[in-house]
Design a protein around this motif. Structure first.
Motif, short mmCIF file in Angstrom:
data_model
loop_
_atom_site.label_atom_id
_atom_site.label_comp_id
_atom_site.label_asym_id
_atom_site.label_seq_id
_atom_site.Cartn_x
_atom_site.Cartn_y
_atom_site.Cartn_z
N LEU A 67 1.28 10.99 -8.46
CA LEU A 67 1.08 10.87 -7.30
C LEU A 67 0.75 9.82 -6.45
N PRO A 68 -0.83 9.41 -6.45
CA PRO A 68 -2.38 9.37 -5.72
C PRO A 68 -1.55 7.88 -5.42
N ASP A 69 -2.06 7.19 -6.76
CA ASP A 69 -0.90 5.91 -7.41
C ASP A 69 0.49 5.07 -5.97
N MET A 70 1.06 6.71 -6.18
CA MET A 70 2.56 6.01 -5.35
C MET A 70 1.97 6.01 -4.48
N ASP A 71 0.84 7.34 -3.40
CA ASP A 71 0.80 6.75 -2.42
C ASP A 71 0.08 5.84 -1.84
N ASN A 72 -0.59 5.14 -2.69
CA ASN A 72 -1.77 3.80 -2.60
C ASN A 72 -0.62 2.76 -2.37
N ALA A 73 0.34 2.98 -3.49
CA ALA A 73 1.06 1.37 -3.56
C ALA A 73 1.90 1.30 -2.00
N ILE A 74 2.64 2.94 -1.47
CA ILE A 74 2.91 3.26 -0.22
C ILE A 74 1.96 2.41 0.65
N ALA A 75 0.96 2.85 0.58
CA ALA A 75 0.10 2.59 1.84
C ALA A 75 0.16 0.97 2.03
N ASP A 76 -0.04 0.39 0.69
CA ASP A 76 -0.12 -1.15 0.32
C ASP A 76 0.72 -2.06 0.89
N MET A 77 1.56 -1.25 0.91
CA MET A 77 3.41 -1.71 1.01
C MET A 77 3.58 -1.77 2.30
N ARG A 93 1.05 -1.87 5.00
CA ARG A 93 0.06 -2.76 5.26
C ARG A 93 0.78 -4.41 5.60
N GLU A 94 1.18 -4.68 4.12
CA GLU A 94 2.08 -5.47 3.62
C GLU A 94 2.92 -6.20 5.27
N ILE A 95 3.52 -5.37 5.06
CA ILE A 95 4.78 -5.53 6.44
C ILE A 95 4.43 -5.41 7.57
N GLN A 96 3.18 -4.70 7.63
CA GLN A 96 3.07 -4.64 9.29
C GLN A 96 2.16 -6.12 9.65
N ALA A 97 1.79 -6.56 8.28
CA ALA A 97 0.91 -8.15 8.49
C ALA A 97 1.98 -9.03 8.30
N ILE A 98 2.84 -9.11 7.78
CA ILE A 98 4.27 -9.94 8.21
C ILE A 98 4.90 -9.45 9.76
N GLU A 99 5.08 -8.94 9.54
CA GLU A 99 5.33 -8.67 11.02
C GLU A 99 5.28 -9.12 12.30
N GLU A 100 3.74 -9.25 12.43
CA GLU A 100 2.80 -9.34 13.21
C GLU A 100 2.82 -10.89 12.96
N GLU A 101 2.89 -11.44 12.13
CA GLU A 101 2.94 -13.05 11.39
C GLU A 101 4.33 -13.70 11.95
#
Length: 186
Positions: free
Chosen positions: A119-129, A131-139
């Motif tokens: 569960l913590p690993d999946m939560d970390n993966a979700i948070a990372d994704m 952040r990546e989605i938000q950075a891509i949307e900003e770009e």
């Protein structure tokens, strides 16, 4: 760059850019005072302006051809990357076989998760994704604004008005930034 894109660029930037399309010799002559309209220097000036304009249009045509070549190279690289990704997917199949049939002597044993550890690993993966989605949307928003400004500025090119003498350099820099961005995404 697809043929469709090349056709659009050629039709939008090259066809209406030739001097006779913008202003004929007669219209050009009529811009001068009546007393000077019969001067042979006006015809020479028009031909000189036409020659300068043709040089610029030829440069734009060469840049379009270069972009077409670069687009083809990018497509080849994308196909190559896709093929490499397919090879990596085969490695995923090996992982599935390990999970189904257990490890063999030539495979490395992977770490086993429990409900509390996954569960913590999946939560970390979700948070990372996220952040990546938000950075891509900003770009994406930044690139979209840049493209809208470029399209607005292209209308000046179509009608032959150059408010900015450094426009050619700025367009080339913008295309290089767009190409760099595309190359980073691949």
């Amino acid at each position: 760059m697809a043929t469709n894109e090349a056709t659009i660029l050629r039709n939008y930037l090259l066809l209406p850019a030739r001097l006779p399309t913008i202003i004929s010799l007669q219209e050009f002559t009529s811009l001068f005072p009546k007393s000077q309209q019969s001067s042979p220097q006006i015809r020479s000036l028009y031909r000189d302006l036409q020659q300068q304009r043709n040089i610029v249009v030829d440069g734009v045509s060469q840049n379009i051809d270069a972009q077409i070549r670069q687009g083809k190279a990018l497509r080849r690289e994308a196909i190559k990357a896709r093929r490499e990704a397919e090879l990596e997917e085969q490695d995923d199949e090996i992982e599935i076989e390990r999970m189904l049939f257990g490890s063999t002597s030539n495979t490395v044993q992977s770490k086993q998760h429990t409900l509390l550890t996954i569960l913590p690993d999946m939560d970390n993966a979700i948070a990372d994704m996220e952040r990546e989605i938000q950075a891509i949307e900003e770009e994406e928003a930044t690139l979209l604004d840049s493209i809208k400004r470029a399209v607005g500025n292209m209308s000046d090119l179509r009608y032959g008005r150059f408010a900015n003498p450094k426009l050619k350099d700025e367009v080339l820099d913008g295309l290089e930034r767009l190409q760099d961005t595309c190359e980073r995404k691949i």
